[in-house]
Design a protein around this motif. Structure first.
Motif, PDB file in Angstrom:
ATOM      1  N   ALA A  90       0.660  -1.247  -0.005  1.00 26.27           N
ATOM      2  CA  ALA A  90      -0.381  -0.012   0.195  1.00 26.27           C
ATOM      3  C   ALA A  90       1.321   1.295  -0.093  1.00 26.27           C
ATOM      4  N   PRO A  91       0.584   2.233  -1.393  1.00 24.88           N
ATOM      5  CA  PRO A  91       1.551   3.102  -1.055  1.00 24.88           C
ATOM      6  C   PRO A  91       1.215   4.308   0.213  1.00 24.88           C
ATOM      7  N   ARG A  92       2.219   4.781   0.783  1.00 25.51           N
ATOM      8  CA  ARG A  92       1.633   6.123   1.544  1.00 25.51           C
ATOM      9  C   ARG A  92       1.910   7.030   1.223  1.00 25.51           C
TER      10      ARG A  92
ATOM     11  N   SER B 249       2.560   2.026  -7.472  1.00 20.19           N
ATOM     12  CA  SER B 249       2.178   0.840  -6.601  1.00 20.19           C
ATOM     13  C   SER B 249       1.750  -0.060  -7.055  1.00 20.19           C
TER      14      SER B 249
ATOM     15  N   THR C 124      -8.249   0.657  -9.974  1.00 20.67           N
ATOM     16  CA  THR C 124      -8.883   0.475  -8.441  1.00 20.67           C
ATOM     17  C   THR C 124     -10.237  -0.258  -8.033  1.00 20.67           C
TER      18      THR C 124
ATOM     19  N   THR D 194      -6.183   7.911  -4.283  1.00 23.64           N
ATOM     20  CA  THR D 194      -5.548   7.269  -3.157  1.00 23.64           C
ATOM     21  C   THR D 194      -5.809   6.609  -1.771  1.00 23.64           C
ATOM     22  N   ARG D 195      -7.081   6.777  -1.567  1.00 22.77           N
ATOM     23  CA  ARG D 195      -7.460   5.476  -1.057  1.00 22.77           C
ATOM     24  C   ARG D 195      -7.835   4.451  -1.275  1.00 22.77           C
TER      25      ARG D 195
ATOM     26  N   THR E   2      -6.588   2.555  -3.664  1.00 22.21           N
ATOM     27  CA  THR E   2      -5.590   2.322  -3.980  1.00 22.21           C
ATOM     28  C   THR E   2      -4.432   1.823  -2.559  1.00 22.21           C
ATOM     29  N   GLY E   3      -4.616   2.424  -1.367  1.00 26.51           N
ATOM     30  CA  GLY E   3      -4.711   2.255  -0.464  1.00 26.51           C
ATOM     31  C   GLY E   3      -4.800   0.943   0.259  1.00 26.51           C
TER      32      GLY E   3
END
Length: 244
Positions: free
Chosen positions: A60-62, A132, A170, A232-233, A235-236
């Protein structure tokens, strides 16, 4: 002791008493000579082919701080552009005393700087986001996800395709508002550019046209903010069931 079939030649055979050993059959009878059973060869997992989907990302990318910074600068640029061009247009009519040429130029410079910084943050965020996913799952490399914004002519469609690809990985589908965002961005960029060219010869009409175009960029800002947060959410690791 149970005897092997008489026709069996001398050799090592599984022990007739069920023990986990090999016992020697001398051709006529079982002997006391034994050896341990050979262990079965370890099972080797079948090689897996390349992933057919980029979800979930291997790590999970930060991206939280980077995404927030991108959203903030995009919002500031979206507000600053119409203010700056509006001030330039006002300067050509009957401006108040405080709106001097220096103030108008400072507002334009600040808005242009914010737009540049927002673009740099956006490209870095999109590069990190595309990076990612496992190699080969995105249609274009992470470098193209960032660099497509800088390619002449191709920048009118490649960035949109890249963003749509990230949504495919995603959420499995492109959101309905994505073409609206892209249409506002293209329209605003073209009209602002036209107004900038016209402002050289017409200090009133040019900034006025650019101010109208910058309003389209402002309208695209909430959608851009939403896009950065959503991708972002998810993909995390957080999938959302959003009908939009």
């Amino acid at each position: 002791m149970t005897q092997a079939p008489q026709q069996a030649p001398a050799g090592w055979y599984p022990s007739p008493d069920g023990a986990p050993v090999q016992r020697w059959w001398d051709g006529t009878m079982w002997t006391n000579a034994t050896v341990p059973d050979e262990p079965a060869p370890p099972h080797e997992p079948e090689p897996q082919g390349p992933p057919t989907s980029g979800w979930p990302a291997p790590v999970a990318p930060r991206l939280g701080p980077l995404a927030i910074s991108t959203q903030v600068f995009v919002a500031l640029a979206g507000v600053g552009m119409p203010l700056a061009w509006g001030a330039r247009a006002w300067r050509g009519a009957e401006p108040p005393e405080w709106l001097t040429e220096d103030v108008a130029l400072a507002l334009t410079g600040a808005a242009s700087g914010l737009l540049l910084v927002a673009g740099l943050f956006w490209m870095l965020w999109q590069y990190r986001l595309a990076h990612s996913f496992p190699p080969g799952t995105t249609r274009r490399s992470p470098g193209w996800h960032a660099g497509s914004w800088l390619v002449p002519v191709a920048l009118w469609w490649l960035p949109y395709g890249n963003v749509a690809d990230l949504f495919r990985l995603t959420t499995g589908r492109r959101p309905g508002w994505l073409p609206v965002w892209w249409g506002l961005w293209l329209t605003g960029g073209l009209v602002v550019g036209l107004g900038g060219v016209l402002s050289v010869s017409s200090p009133v009409m040019g900034p006025s046209v650019a101010a109208v175009g910058s309003l389209a960029l402002t309208a695209a800002t909430p959608l851009a903010w939403r896009m950065v947060g959503k991708l972002t959410r998810q993909t995390g690791g957080k999938r959302e069931q959003d009908p939009s």
